[in-house]
Design a protein around this motif. Structure first.
Motif, mmCIF file in Angstrom:
data_model
loop_
_atom_site.group_PDB
_atom_site.id
_atom_site.type_symbol
_atom_site.label_atom_id
_atom_site.label_comp_id
_atom_site.label_asym_id
_atom_site.label_seq_id
_atom_site.Cartn_x
_atom_site.Cartn_y
_atom_site.Cartn_z
ATOM 1 N N ALA A 1 7.545 12.199 51.964
ATOM 2 C CA ALA A 1 8.459 11.889 50.865
ATOM 3 C C ALA A 1 8.350 12.925 49.751
ATOM 4 O O ALA A 1 9.371 13.337 49.169
ATOM 5 N N LEU A 2 7.134 13.364 49.443
ATOM 6 C CA LEU A 2 6.938 14.387 48.409
ATOM 7 C C LEU A 2 7.573 15.708 48.812
ATOM 8 O O LEU A 2 8.192 16.386 47.987
ATOM 9 N N VAL A 3 7.429 16.081 50.082
ATOM 10 C CA VAL A 3 8.006 17.331 50.559
ATOM 11 C C VAL A 3 9.527 17.275 50.510
ATOM 12 O O VAL A 3 10.191 18.232 50.079
ATOM 13 N N LEU B 1 -0.434 16.187 48.703
ATOM 14 C CA LEU B 1 -0.699 15.045 47.818
ATOM 15 C C LEU B 1 -1.165 15.489 46.441
ATOM 16 O O LEU B 1 -1.003 14.753 45.465
ATOM 17 N N HIS B 2 -1.729 16.700 46.343
ATOM 18 C CA HIS B 2 -2.123 17.236 45.028
ATOM 19 C C HIS B 2 -0.927 17.355 44.090
ATOM 20 O O HIS B 2 -1.105 17.398 42.859
ATOM 21 N N PHE C 1 11.348 19.924 48.277
ATOM 22 C CA PHE C 1 11.873 21.084 48.995
ATOM 23 C C PHE C 1 13.064 20.789 49.895
ATOM 24 O O PHE C 1 13.615 21.720 50.489
ATOM 25 N N GLY C 2 13.446 19.534 50.048
ATOM 26 C CA GLY C 2 14.626 19.234 50.849
ATOM 27 C C GLY C 2 14.306 18.624 52.208
ATOM 28 O O GLY C 2 13.162 18.569 52.648
ATOM 29 N N GLN C 3 15.373 18.193 52.892
ATOM 30 C CA GLN C 3 15.240 17.443 54.131
ATOM 31 C C GLN C 3 14.661 18.284 55.268
ATOM 32 O O GLN C 3 13.860 17.796 56.064
#
Length: 228
Positions: free
Chosen positions: A31-33, A113-114, A37-39
């Protein structure tokens, strides 16, 4: 000049092992990525979490993305220290002379996660060092790996720095930018930021990292050194 990166985003590089994330951490990482940065990057992230180290060929097959889109997603994730490229050397067959070198890609879940802690990182740097130090760290957190001159130019363009220069007020260092050096704005910017940058390096807030890896079919894509 050399590229730069946040140490907390890359300090596990080269240890040679991966800790499998629990399902909640894996879902949060994806989810963070996606949010950052997009799908396409999220799709690559999910494939790497589910299947472990993969080559570009394998990722294209796993994700169903076109090669160019899969490659671009990997570039973004490597730029931000979320994916670690590893050179894999295969032993040659009996009648082959040369070894077959291939690059595999590994997700760095802890580094992803950071990203949740970035505001705290910036607050810590501002309180313990200065606003100028924070500008440099913010540039690395926002853009990933950068060369030093790119980082300095980005910090010099920030409203805080511009307003300080326009108003003639002393900067954190206690001196006017125009008095640092008068040959050119670029030299003045470098002369002001470089000592600040060295303090971040000495404090292990940033570190120098190599940027040498290949993408598809053993074609070199980048070969350099960066900070992060």
């Amino acid at each position: 000049s050399v590229p730069i990166m946040m140490e907390n985003v890359s300090n596990n590089a080269g240890q040679g092992f991966t800790i499998e994330p629990d399902p909640d951490a894996a879902n949060l990482s994806c989810a963070l990525v996606v949010d950052s940065f997009g799908q396409d990057s999220g799709t690559v992230c999910k494939a790497l979490i589910q299947r472990g180290q993969r080559t570009l060929r394998e990722l294209i097959r796993d994700t169903g993305l076109r090669p160019s889109r899969c490659q671009q997603a990997l570039l973004v994730l490597i730029q931000h220290n979320c994916v670690l490229p590893r050179q894999v050397q295969h032993k040659p067959h009996v009648f082959e002379i040369h070894t077959d070198n291939e690059v595999s890609y590994e997700i760095q879940t802890e580094q992803v996660l950071h990203r949740l802690r970035y505001p705290r990182f910036l607050l810590h740097v501002r309180e313990c060092m200065s606003k100028t130090h924070e500008l440099l760290v913010e540039g690395l957190l926002e853009h990933g790996r950068l060369r030093s001159h790119q980082l300095f130019a980005r910090a010099a363009a920030r409203p805080y720095f511009i307003e300080q220069k326009k108003s003639g007020l002393p900067l954190d260092k206690g001196e006017h930018l125009d008095t640092v050096i008068s040959r050119s704005l670029q030299m003045a910017t470098d002369a002001y930021f470089f000592p600040v940058f060295l303090q971040l390096v000495e404090g292990r807030f940033v570190e120098r990292v190599p940027v040498t890896f290949a993408f598809a079919w053993n074609q070199p894509l980048l070969s350099s050194t960066d900070y992060s």
